[in-house]
Design an enzyme around this catalytic site. Structure first.
Site, PDB file in Angstrom:
ATOM      1  N   LYS A  25      13.878   5.830   6.921  1.00  0.00           N
ATOM      2  CA  LYS A  25      12.544   6.224   7.555  1.00  0.00           C
ATOM      3  C   LYS A  25      12.406   5.297   8.896  1.00  0.00           C
ATOM      4  O   LYS A  25      11.687   5.596   9.760  1.00  0.00           O
ATOM      5  CB  LYS A  25      11.505   5.845   6.545  1.00  0.00           C
ATOM      6  CG  LYS A  25      10.060   5.762   6.971  1.00  0.00           C
ATOM      7  CD  LYS A  25       9.238   5.205   6.069  1.00  0.00           C
ATOM      8  CE  LYS A  25       7.857   4.868   6.508  1.00  0.00           C
ATOM      9  NZ  LYS A  25       7.561   3.749   7.288  1.00  0.00           N
ATOM     10  N   ASN A  26      12.654   4.009   8.748  1.00  0.00           N
ATOM     11  CA  ASN A  26      12.450   2.936   9.800  1.00  0.00           C
ATOM     12  C   ASN A  26      13.278   3.145  10.942  1.00  0.00           C
ATOM     13  O   ASN A  26      12.989   2.822  12.112  1.00  0.00           O
ATOM     14  CB  ASN A  26      12.373   1.490   9.356  1.00  0.00           C
ATOM     15  CG  ASN A  26      11.304   1.193   8.311  1.00  0.00           C
ATOM     16  OD1 ASN A  26      10.117   1.897   8.353  1.00  0.00           O
ATOM     17  ND2 ASN A  26      11.471   0.249   7.635  1.00  0.00           N
ATOM     18  N   CYS A 119      -2.477   2.179   7.429  1.00  0.00           N
ATOM     19  CA  CYS A 119      -1.938   0.950   6.781  1.00  0.00           C
ATOM     20  C   CYS A 119      -2.819   0.107   6.075  1.00  0.00           C
ATOM     21  O   CYS A 119      -3.716   0.059   6.590  1.00  0.00           O
ATOM     22  CB  CYS A 119      -0.972   0.423   7.793  1.00  0.00           C
ATOM     23  SG  CYS A 119      -0.391  -1.407   7.083  1.00  0.00           S
ATOM     24  N   ARG A 124      -2.260  -4.836  11.654  1.00  0.00           N
ATOM     25  CA  ARG A 124      -1.038  -4.712  12.258  1.00  0.00           C
ATOM     26  C   ARG A 124      -1.429  -4.118  13.941  1.00  0.00           C
ATOM     27  O   ARG A 124      -1.481  -3.231  14.128  1.00  0.00           O
ATOM     28  CB  ARG A 124      -0.212  -3.434  12.048  1.00  0.00           C
ATOM     29  CG  ARG A 124       0.577  -3.470  10.577  1.00  0.00           C
ATOM     30  CD  ARG A 124       1.455  -2.631  10.266  1.00  0.00           C
ATOM     31  NE  ARG A 124       2.182  -2.711   8.822  1.00  0.00           N
ATOM     32  CZ  ARG A 124       3.100  -1.607   8.519  1.00  0.00           C
ATOM     33  NH1 ARG A 124       3.676  -0.610   9.504  1.00  0.00           N
ATOM     34  NH2 ARG A 124       3.533  -1.931   7.367  1.00  0.00           N
ATOM     35  N   ASP A 127      -1.775  -5.633  19.836  1.00  0.00           N
ATOM     36  CA  ASP A 127      -2.082  -6.116  21.086  1.00  0.00           C
ATOM     37  C   ASP A 127      -0.476  -6.292  21.789  1.00  0.00           C
ATOM     38  O   ASP A 127      -0.490  -6.434  23.016  1.00  0.00           O
ATOM     39  CB  ASP A 127      -2.434  -7.650  20.734  1.00  0.00           C
ATOM     40  CG  ASP A 127      -3.427  -7.673  20.154  1.00  0.00           C
ATOM     41  OD1 ASP A 127      -4.266  -6.539  19.670  1.00  0.00           O
ATOM     42  OD2 ASP A 127      -4.353  -8.653  20.278  1.00  0.00           O
ATOM     43  N   LEU A 128       0.558  -6.690  21.065  1.00  0.00           N
ATOM     44  CA  LEU A 128       1.956  -6.858  21.592  1.00  0.00           C
ATOM     45  C   LEU A 128       2.296  -5.612  22.439  1.00  0.00           C
ATOM     46  O   LEU A 128       3.035  -5.792  23.331  1.00  0.00           O
ATOM     47  CB  LEU A 128       2.901  -7.159  20.446  1.00  0.00           C
ATOM     48  CG  LEU A 128       2.899  -8.783  20.202  1.00  0.00           C
ATOM     49  CD1 LEU A 128       3.932  -9.037  19.053  1.00  0.00           C
ATOM     50  CD2 LEU A 128       3.236  -9.611  21.402  1.00  0.00           C
ATOM     51  N   ASP A 308       9.314  -5.384   2.818  1.00  0.00           N
ATOM     52  CA  ASP A 308       9.125  -3.940   2.242  1.00  0.00           C
ATOM     53  C   ASP A 308       9.829  -4.000   0.805  1.00  0.00           C
ATOM     54  O   ASP A 308       9.368  -2.981   0.115  1.00  0.00           O
ATOM     55  CB  ASP A 308       9.733  -2.964   2.999  1.00  0.00           C
ATOM     56  CG  ASP A 308       9.014  -2.541   4.291  1.00  0.00           C
ATOM     57  OD1 ASP A 308       7.858  -2.876   4.139  1.00  0.00           O
ATOM     58  OD2 ASP A 308       9.496  -1.986   5.217  1.00  0.00           O
ATOM     59  N   ARG A 399       5.514   8.881   1.678  1.00  0.00           N
ATOM     60  CA  ARG A 399       5.744   8.571   3.031  1.00  0.00           C
ATOM     61  C   ARG A 399       6.831   8.125   3.315  1.00  0.00           C
ATOM     62  O   ARG A 399       7.475   8.257   4.421  1.00  0.00           O
ATOM     63  CB  ARG A 399       4.454   7.703   3.296  1.00  0.00           C
ATOM     64  CG  ARG A 399       3.182   8.503   3.204  1.00  0.00           C
ATOM     65  CD  ARG A 399       2.219   7.246   3.921  1.00  0.00           C
ATOM     66  NE  ARG A 399       2.270   7.327   5.157  1.00  0.00           N
ATOM     67  CZ  ARG A 399       1.388   6.833   6.100  1.00  0.00           C
ATOM     68  NH1 ARG A 399       0.193   6.528   5.585  1.00  0.00           N
ATOM     69  NH2 ARG A 399       1.523   6.858   7.563  1.00  0.00           N
TER      70      ARG A 399
END
Length: 429
Positions: A25-26, A119, A124, A127-128, A308, A399
């Site tokens: 998934k990631n 989420c 999360r 900004d970054l 996770d 998900r």
């Protein structure tokens, strides 16, 4: 509308057998975003058919892409993906949609997205991501419900991340690929997903060096080509199934386990008494001797212990005699699952970002999944518990897990699913 969506489990069976794990998934989500950088077809082979992939697929379609499946191969034709607006109805479902800003901007000089959601495990902040876009020369306008960015041509830059962030590192790589000049990224995230994204983009013609290291250098290019990429096995799903075997004191074989990506987890598995070996690409894991608590463990960015897998590990430790302590350093709400585990008899005390677990016996109950990995943890606990359990809210689990019930049944788990039909807004999955 969401109809009845629950998993029924009769606990007490030791898991045993062989299993093949779904695609990651990631890994696949940033690759889908990266497909926008080429006006043509890319193919993602062994792609997991999970809800988050379907969500991202819908977003790409909304931007004008054509997508289709051939078994587990996902075809992405972004020839006419000239849309620049990601409606809030899509972005609100998944936090990772923010990764689309860079590719859309690089392709169309402007992009607009609703504030990402989806989420509940913690903050999360974006900004970054916005910092990255500004470093490449983008102008950004933030409003109550949306973010608008514009830039005629992204320019290479140097970025030193204040903290390691997978999403922000991916955002920077995607921006730099078609930018003018050279980009240097420092203090990068080192997760395997970063390496796979760089491999995918390099196969398309990008010029990226240092993937998986602290410093990544990218020489911008004007044009890419299409490619095919085999999606690797999901390391978190692999770890979840190993937790299920450990909780039931079972013995399983992962046929396609991602070797080299689970070292931190396997070290912990061994400390608990689990045994494992690699043989011709297979991971053979014996959880029959799991009986040792963990005096102290903390989650860390890769290559440390993954957040996770913290929730599934909690479920295992709830069955192990003695006191274990886990400190969560990544997400402040990752212990939400503890309330439901307590319903099953788990002795867990949470103090801030630390959980103290005193192992014992679990018993079946009706529990509710509130997020992805916590839901998987409840299923692990139910397999180890005495009696019957019902896990509701399983749309969260889907998900990230394509067929967790079916996989665990192959290993001897006594599981039945009552899914009915699940609708998400105007999308039927």
């Amino acid at each position: 509308m969401e109809c009845l969506d629950e998993i029924h489990v009769i606990g007490g069976n030791c898991l045993h057998g062989n299993i093949t794990v779904q695609g990651s998934k990631n890994t696949v989500l940033p690759l889908m975003a990266g497909a926008l950088l080429y006006r043509g077809i890319n193919v993602l082979k062994a792609c997991p058919r999970i809800t988050d992939v379907f969500y991202m697929e819908e977003i790409l379609r909304a931007l004008g892409a054509e997508t289709w499946w051939e078994d587990h191969d996902l075809y992405l034709d972004c020839t006419h993906a000239d849309g620049s607006h990601v409606p809030e109805i899509y972005s609100g479902r998944m936090r990772s949609s923010i990764i689309l800003l860079g590719p859309i901007l690089a392709r169309n000089q402007q992009a607009e997205i609703g504030y990402p959601g989806g989420c509940v495990i913690g903050k999360r902040p974006v900004d970054l991501h916005l910092y990255v876009l500004r470093r490449f020369g983008a102008e950004i306008k933030e409003e109550e419900k949306k973010i608008t960015v514009s830039c005629k041509k992204l320019c290479g830059t140097e970025i030193v991340f204040s903290k390691r962030s997978v999403g922000a590192t991916e955002q920077a790589i995607l921006c730099a690929t078609l930018s003018k000049g050279t980009t240097t990224l420092r203090n990068c995230a080192r997760e395997p997903e970063i390496v796979w994204l760089c491999r995918f983009l390099n196969a398309m013609g990008a010029k990226i060096e240092g993937a998986g290291e602290d410093c990544i250098c990218i020489e911008g290019t004007e044009k890419l080509c299409g490619t095919k990429m085999q999606i690797p096995a999901d390391r978190i799903v692999t770890g979840t199934y190993l937790c299920a075997a450990a909780a039931t004191r079972g013995h399983i074989v992962i046929e396609n386990a991602p070797e080299g990506e689970l070292d931190a987890f396997l070290q912990v598995y061994r400390k608990m008494g689990g045994q494992y070996e690699w043989n011709s690409g297979k991971l053979i894991a014996d959880g029959s001797r799991v009986c040792f608590s963990l005096p102290f463990l903390e989650t860390e960015v890769y290559p440390g212990f993954p957040t996770d897998l913290q929730s599934p590990l909690l479920a295992v430790l709830a069955t192990v005699p003695g006191k274990s302590i886990i400190k969560e350093n990544i997400f402040e709400n990752r212990f939400k699952v503890c309330h439901e585990l307590r319903k099953m008899g788990a002795d867990i005390r949470v103090d801030g970002n630390t959980a103290v677990v005193c192992g014992g016996r679990l018993h079946g109950n009706c529990v509710y999944a509130e997020e992805l990995r916590g839901g998987a943890a409840l299923l692990v606990a139910a397999l180890a518990a005495e009696g019957s359990s019902v896990i509701r809210g399983c749309s969260f689990i889907r998900r990230g897990y394509e067929d967790i019930g079916g996989d665990l049944k192959k290993l001897g788990g006594l599981i039945t699913e009552d899914t009915g039909t699940v609708f998400y807004e105007n999308i039927q999955l």
